[in-house]
Structure formats: C-alpha cells, structure tokens
Design a protein around this motif. Sequence first.
Motif, PDB file in Angstrom:
ATOM      1  N   UNK A  77      -6.031   9.936  44.196  1.00 13.52           N
ATOM      2  CA  UNK A  77      -4.762  10.598  43.378  1.00 13.52           C
ATOM      3  C   UNK A  77      -3.679  10.469  44.365  1.00 13.52           C
ATOM      4  N   UNK A  78      -3.497  10.492  45.640  1.00 10.40           N
ATOM      5  CA  UNK A  78      -2.302  10.273  46.518  1.00 10.40           C
ATOM      6  C   UNK A  78      -2.193   8.799  46.374  1.00 10.40           C
ATOM      7  N   UNK A  79      -2.828   7.998  46.729  1.00 11.12           N
ATOM      8  CA  UNK A  79      -2.646   6.541  46.600  1.00 11.12           C
ATOM      9  C   UNK A  79      -2.006   6.043  45.383  1.00 11.12           C
ATOM     10  N   UNK A  80      -2.287   6.890  44.182  1.00 13.51           N
ATOM     11  CA  UNK A  80      -1.857   6.398  42.939  1.00 13.51           C
ATOM     12  C   UNK A  80      -0.363   6.838  42.503  1.00 13.51           C
ATOM     13  N   UNK A  81      -0.400   8.352  42.874  1.00 14.13           N
ATOM     14  CA  UNK A  81       0.901   9.238  42.428  1.00 14.13           C
ATOM     15  C   UNK A  81       1.802   9.416  43.491  1.00 14.13           C
ATOM     16  N   UNK A  82       1.453   9.601  44.697  1.00 12.15           N
ATOM     17  CA  UNK A  82       2.468  10.222  45.983  1.00 12.15           C
ATOM     18  C   UNK A  82       2.102   9.489  47.078  1.00 12.15           C
ATOM     19  N   UNK A  83       2.247   8.066  47.156  1.00 10.46           N
ATOM     20  CA  UNK A  83       1.739   7.503  48.518  1.00 10.46           C
ATOM     21  C   UNK A  83       2.940   7.648  49.309  1.00 10.46           C
ATOM     22  N   UNK A  84       4.332   7.834  48.990  1.00  9.18           N
ATOM     23  CA  UNK A  84       5.269   7.907  49.879  1.00  9.18           C
ATOM     24  C   UNK A  84       5.499   9.333  50.394  1.00  9.18           C
ATOM     25  N   UNK A  85       4.575  10.296  50.043  1.00  7.37           N
ATOM     26  CA  UNK A  85       4.498  11.605  50.413  1.00  7.37           C
ATOM     27  C   UNK A  85       4.085  11.867  51.711  1.00  7.37           C
ATOM     28  N   UNK A  86       3.218  10.856  52.208  1.00  7.04           N
ATOM     29  CA  UNK A  86       2.382  11.089  53.490  1.00  7.04           C
ATOM     30  C   UNK A  86       3.495  10.415  54.576  1.00  7.04           C
ATOM     31  N   UNK A  87       3.399  11.416  55.463  1.00  8.59           N
ATOM     32  CA  UNK A  87       4.613  11.299  56.673  1.00  8.59           C
ATOM     33  C   UNK A  87       3.766  11.171  57.991  1.00  8.59           C
TER      34      UNK A  87
END
Length: 410
Positions: A77-87
């Motif tokens: 789900x992170x890779x699909x919808x919010x990949x840029x959120x990982x800091x």
Amino acid sequence: MAEVGKHNTKSDCWVPCHSLSFAKQAEKHEQRCKRSPVQVLDVTSFLSEHPGGELAILTFAGKDATEEFNMIHPPDVIGKYAPDSVIGMVGSGAPAPAASGGLAEPLLAKSGHQGKDWSKSEKNRELRMKGEGKIGGWIGAILYMVLGFLKEVLFTIVPQKNVVFNGDRVGLTRSAMFLFVFIIIHAVGNLHVFLGPDDFNGYGYFYVRLYWTGFGMKANIVEEYILLAALLHVVVALKRTWDISMNYSVASGKLNLAFSGVTLLTFMMIHLYQFRFGDTHPYVLCPPPYLLNLKTLLALRLNLFWVDDPGCKEVAVRDIYRMEFEVFQSLGWVLFYLAAVIIFSTHMCLGWQKVVPAPALEIPKKYHGRAIHMGYIFTIFIALVYASFPFYCHIFSMSGGSLSGEPATP
C-alpha cells in the motif's frame, strides 16, 4: 524515536512503521544494525486523503504503528499510494529504501540511483483514485463499484497462490463479496416459493443434481465452495478482531461487526439444521432432462426447474416447499428469522463501510460516499426480499403441484 516523537500534530505528523513489504529490502540493514528497521513516514500532507480518516493516523502520530498498520493494510500500500512519504529509517541517519509494491522507486531515484519511471497507466490510475475517473456522477460510481466488486469475486477463484496466513484483510474482503453474491442468488432462488411447490422444489432439486463425491461429502461443489468461503471469512474476522478490536470497549463500536457476525453464524447453523438437513416429506416432480428447462424461455414461462410434458420421468424429491410453510406457521420462528435479517442488514452495512475505501477495489475517493449509500440500498432491498418469505408462509396456505390432485393445506 525521540526525534520522531516530536512530530505528533496534525500540521507535522510522522508515523514510524515496519511494513511487510519494507522488511525484505531492510534485511541487510537489520543485519548491520542488529535491530528491527523501522521506516518513518511523513504523512502530514496525506492525512486528508487517508481513506480511513485523519484520526486513524493521528492516533499513532510519533508512535510505532507497525502492528496496527500491517493488520489493516496490504503489503504494497505504501509503494502504491504514498511512496514519497518515506523519509528515512529510525537509527540509520540515512534515507530509507523505497517502499516496494509500486511501479517506481522515487526515493532511490532522488538519491542518485537509477529507478523505474512511473508508467502512464499508473499515473492515470493515481489521478483517478484521487478524483472521479473518466466517467463522473452516479454512473461512474456504479461502474467502478461493480467492476471492483466483480474483480474481487473473480480473484476468489483464479488465479491464487497457496494458502498464506498474514495480517491483512484481503481474504476477509473477498470472501465477504463472494458470500454477498451467494446471498443475492439465494434470495432470487427463494422467490420461487411464490410460484408454487413445483417451482420451489424443482429449484431445490437443481442443486441436488450437482452432487459429486468430492471429499466424501454428500454436497454439491457450490455448497462446498460456499462453506470454504464462510470458514475463511469467520476465521480471518475472528483473528483480526482478537488482534485489533479487543483493545477497544464495547461502547466504541469497534466490536459491532464481531457481535453481529457471531450472531449470524449462530443463526446460519440453526437455519441449516432446519432446512438443509431437516426431515421432510417426498414430493413427486418431473425435472427437466437437463439441469434447466430451456424450452420455457421461448414460451415466456418461468418454470425453469420442472416440466409438465406427458410421459415425463417422475422423481421423488425433498418437499422443501411444505417445510417452509410448516416451520413458519410458528410466529416465533417468523420473528426469529426477521431478527436475523435485521442483524444481517446491520452487519452488511458495517462491512460495506470498510470495503468501499479498500485499495483492492480501486474505487476513486470521490465515489466512496455514493458507493456506500448504494450498498445500503442494495442491503435494504435484499432484506425486504428475505423478510417476505416467512410472512408469506405464515399468512397464506400452500398450493397444489402439477401432479397433485387438489391443493394442499398446511
């Protein structure tokens, strides 16, 4: 973690979690650091877009959300919808690897590594999920909901891997959709009770003719598949309730699905004992030579499960038509059945609220409200259909069949 804990407000929200998809990429890092790698997400700008609402994220702002996250979300789900959120990662002092599952790795690309570009279809899909898609209004809402529903039902059959136990709710969602389709088909089949004993008993005998010897059970393959879907639904639901919802109070409403589900399970066991395995009289019927009487379609008649041709082969079948009238002569059983219909409607509406925003259905966000309300309408319609059977059998008398000499009486 001390630094992460400072970012715990709506205007500055960081959430650390160790997603299942991230685990493989971080395996080498874990070996180096001798600790469980936890990636940190800056979800400040994503709060308003979260299908589960802002509060679900803010509850874990600045806190490790690993267990709750993996229980609710699919691994990608992170890779699909919010990949840029990982800091970054806790304790690493360096950017984290990109979340897997999407078609791109933007964080690796930003750090100088060669990453894959987003395909045009994936970009269009992302825009569609945030907007209304190419077709707007109620027509678009119906279209996307039906397509997503049928896709998930199809995925209960083909193509699937071996059974895997994990913390997501994919199995719960897909089994619920398949069971919902069965409930609709069963409701339509039960409407044959209004057409008389030939139609209703012929409808019941239709499934008997599908019997096979699989697994040594005297049941047809449809019943066995429904049983497997029901077992999957119950097991996953109970496990998720134990892992997630048991931490909440009854007043919070988090246990409503569990309570209504257990009640429905009890009703189904009683219902099967009464009708599927109950004793009844034999009924003489002329079934079509094949499973369905296709000749009636050309003649605009509805007797799909029996024929009245002279010289047809008579067969003794279970008189489930008489059984319906005998059971529902009791007002107590009528009220019991209606109570179960109400509980089912409640369970269905609560579940529908959770299914529609699920990433697997790929329903654009702006359609969620409409899709949920359409689900409520479908549920009410189905509930009315099921409620009509006991009332009809309680108020009216049985009618005679094509091979009986005179009308029957309860």
